[in-house]
Every structure is written in C-alpha cells, then in structure tokens.
Write an enzyme that holds these catalytic residues in place. Structure first.
Site, PDB file in Angstrom:
ATOM      1  N   HIS A 283       0.074   1.964 -13.237  1.00  0.00           N
ATOM      2  CA  HIS A 283       0.869   0.860 -13.795  1.00  0.00           C
ATOM      3  C   HIS A 283       2.334   1.275 -13.856  1.00  0.00           C
ATOM      4  O   HIS A 283       2.638   2.386 -14.304  1.00  0.00           O
ATOM      5  CB  HIS A 283       0.365   0.484 -15.194  1.00  0.00           C
ATOM      6  CG  HIS A 283       1.112  -0.671 -15.783  1.00  0.00           C
ATOM      7  ND1 HIS A 283       0.887  -1.969 -15.386  1.00  0.00           N
ATOM      8  CD2 HIS A 283       2.122  -0.716 -16.679  1.00  0.00           C
ATOM      9  CE1 HIS A 283       1.719  -2.769 -16.042  1.00  0.00           C
ATOM     10  NE2 HIS A 283       2.482  -2.034 -16.824  1.00  0.00           N
TER      11      HIS A 283
ATOM     12  N   ASN B 156       1.376   3.212  -2.619  1.00  0.00           N
ATOM     13  CA  ASN B 156       0.599   4.196  -3.384  1.00  0.00           C
ATOM     14  C   ASN B 156      -0.617   4.677  -2.587  1.00  0.00           C
ATOM     15  O   ASN B 156      -0.986   5.843  -2.660  1.00  0.00           O
ATOM     16  CB  ASN B 156       0.154   3.602  -4.734  1.00  0.00           C
ATOM     17  CG  ASN B 156       1.224   3.730  -5.797  1.00  0.00           C
ATOM     18  OD1 ASN B 156       1.718   4.822  -6.065  1.00  0.00           O
ATOM     19  ND2 ASN B 156       1.597   2.618  -6.397  1.00  0.00           N
TER      20      ASN B 156
ATOM     21  N   ASN C 234      -6.226   3.212 -12.655  1.00  0.00           N
ATOM     22  CA  ASN C 234      -5.184   2.267 -12.244  1.00  0.00           C
ATOM     23  C   ASN C 234      -3.821   2.920 -12.402  1.00  0.00           C
ATOM     24  O   ASN C 234      -3.619   3.732 -13.309  1.00  0.00           O
ATOM     25  CB  ASN C 234      -5.265   1.017 -13.128  1.00  0.00           C
ATOM     26  CG  ASN C 234      -4.214  -0.019 -12.770  1.00  0.00           C
ATOM     27  OD1 ASN C 234      -4.048  -0.382 -11.610  1.00  0.00           O
ATOM     28  ND2 ASN C 234      -3.489  -0.494 -13.770  1.00  0.00           N
TER      29      ASN C 234
ATOM     30  N   ILE D 288     -10.355  -6.838 -12.725  1.00  0.00           N
ATOM     31  CA  ILE D 288     -11.627  -6.195 -12.389  1.00  0.00           C
ATOM     32  C   ILE D 288     -12.730  -6.811 -13.254  1.00  0.00           C
ATOM     33  O   ILE D 288     -12.599  -6.858 -14.476  1.00  0.00           O
ATOM     34  CB  ILE D 288     -11.534  -4.667 -12.642  1.00  0.00           C
ATOM     35  CG1 ILE D 288     -10.536  -4.047 -11.666  1.00  0.00           C
ATOM     36  CG2 ILE D 288     -12.886  -3.991 -12.518  1.00  0.00           C
ATOM     37  CD1 ILE D 288     -10.878  -4.202 -10.207  1.00  0.00           C
TER      38      ILE D 288
ATOM     39  N   GLY E 186       0.778  -1.236   0.000  1.00  0.00           N
ATOM     40  CA  GLY E 186       0.000   0.000   0.000  1.00  0.00           C
ATOM     41  C   GLY E 186       0.811   1.290   0.000  1.00  0.00           C
ATOM     42  O   GLY E 186       0.390   2.275   0.580  1.00  0.00           O
TER      43      GLY E 186
ATOM     44  N   ASP F 128      -4.810  -2.986 -18.902  1.00  0.00           N
ATOM     45  CA  ASP F 128      -3.945  -1.824 -19.175  1.00  0.00           C
ATOM     46  C   ASP F 128      -4.236  -1.190 -20.536  1.00  0.00           C
ATOM     47  O   ASP F 128      -3.337  -0.626 -21.165  1.00  0.00           O
ATOM     48  CB  ASP F 128      -2.452  -2.212 -19.094  1.00  0.00           C
ATOM     49  CG  ASP F 128      -2.063  -2.753 -17.726  1.00  0.00           C
ATOM     50  OD1 ASP F 128      -2.695  -2.346 -16.730  1.00  0.00           O
ATOM     51  OD2 ASP F 128      -1.140  -3.573 -17.647  1.00  0.00           O
TER      52      ASP F 128
END
Length: 198
Positions: free
Chosen positions: A111, A15, A109, A95, A13, A152
C-alpha cells in the site's frame, strides 16, 4: 523446494517487475512466481509476466454475471496454482472473504502510504498521494501488510518512510514512493516470507 508465488495485479505491474527481478537476481532465493493474474485484460503486467516466461491469466468481473460468480472464479483461478504466497501488487479488486479464509496469513498487499494513514476504502492509485499533499504531511511511504477481511487493516510486515518534497505533485510523489519504498520492501517481505522469517 521453492515456494509458489501468485501475483495479482491490475495495471502496469512495476511492483511485479521488482519481484521478477528479485527472483531472477537470486535475492528472493526460495520462491518462484508461478502465475500472474489480472482483472484487467489490458494490464501491461500480463505482458511483463509473458516476457518473463510466467503464466499470465485474466479473470475479469466483466466476464461474470455477478460479483459472487467472479469471486468464485478468482478463488478457483488462484487455487489452481497451489500458491504458498499470494501477493497483491496493485490489485484494485476487493479480495473476497472466502479467499482470505482459504489462505490465512498467505496473502500480502503493498500500500502506498504509511498505514494507518491514508488507507482504507477508496485509497488507491494516486489518491493516497493526493491526500498526503492536501494534508501537508512531511513524510509518507509504503507498507506491506497481511490481508484480512478489512481494507488495509491486516498486520503490518514492513514499512519504509519517504520524504515529501516542496513542489511535489501526486505523480512525482507516487514515483518517489515506488522507487524508494515499494520496490524495496515488497521484495524484502516476499524474501522473508518464503524463508519462513515471518
């Protein structure tokens, strides 16, 4: 009224912490993190959430007889918090399409590469950084993008480049990409979203 943010995360965690700090400092001035959901009971991200007074919940595929049941529970769990924005901050679960349909252009998201390079199925954790070093590219970075049905493939919101240095290992490069790119552009993308700029 502050926009409601739900963060989905599988691991440590870092981010998430960047987002918590950005809300606390007032940098993200129009959003509040109302919940953190992990698929992993041992995720340190859940501790970070509790320490910050944020609702923390684990919804694990291991607790459901089928992937469909898990997907349904995940969608219900997220929906219960009535999010304006869902942030995938190192969430290693695909997801479900039903969630993308339920929250169009409301899921983003982070990446750890410059999409379209080193992304897609299987590129998570250290893998993008290993691939960057194997390929010998001189610049990598991070990307924040909207989530769509693909992996992505959603519209890019922000990118930031990071130099690859001689002697980098995947771990050293991962840390540099986090510090110089991810922890900067994820809070920035969230700030723009909650302020209606994207």
């Amino acid at each position: 009224m502050a926009k409601r943010i739900v963060v989905l995360v599988s691991g440590g965690g870092t981010n998430l912490q960047a987002l918590i700090d950005s809300v606390k400092s007032g940098y993200i001035d129009n959003g509040e993190i109302v919940a953190v959901i992990s698929n992993n009971t041992g995720a340190y991200a859940l501790e970070r959430a509790k320490n910050a007074g944020i609702a923390a919940q684990c919804i694990s595929p291991k607790d459901y007889p089928s992937r469909d049941d898990f997907n349904k529970a995940l969608l219900e769990g997220v929906s219960a918090y009535k999010p304006d924005l869902i942030v995938l901050a190192g969430f290693l679960v695909a997801i479900p399409p039903a969630m993308v349909e339920a929250f169009p252009r409301k899921i983003i998201n982070i990446h750890p590469s410059l999409i379209p390079s080193f992304c897609g199925k299987g590129f998570y954790g250290l893998k993008p950084h290993e691939a960057v070093l194997d390929r010998g590219v001189k610049v990598t970075g991070a990307t924040v993008h909207f989530v769509d049905e693909g992996t992505d493939t959603g519209e890019i919101i922000l990118q930031k480049a990071v130099d690859v240095m001689p002697g980098d290992t995947p771990e050293i490069l991962q840390k540099r990409v986090m510090e110089q790119a991810e922890w900067q552009i994820l809070p920035e993308a969230v700030r723009r979203f909650v302020n209606g700029e994207i």
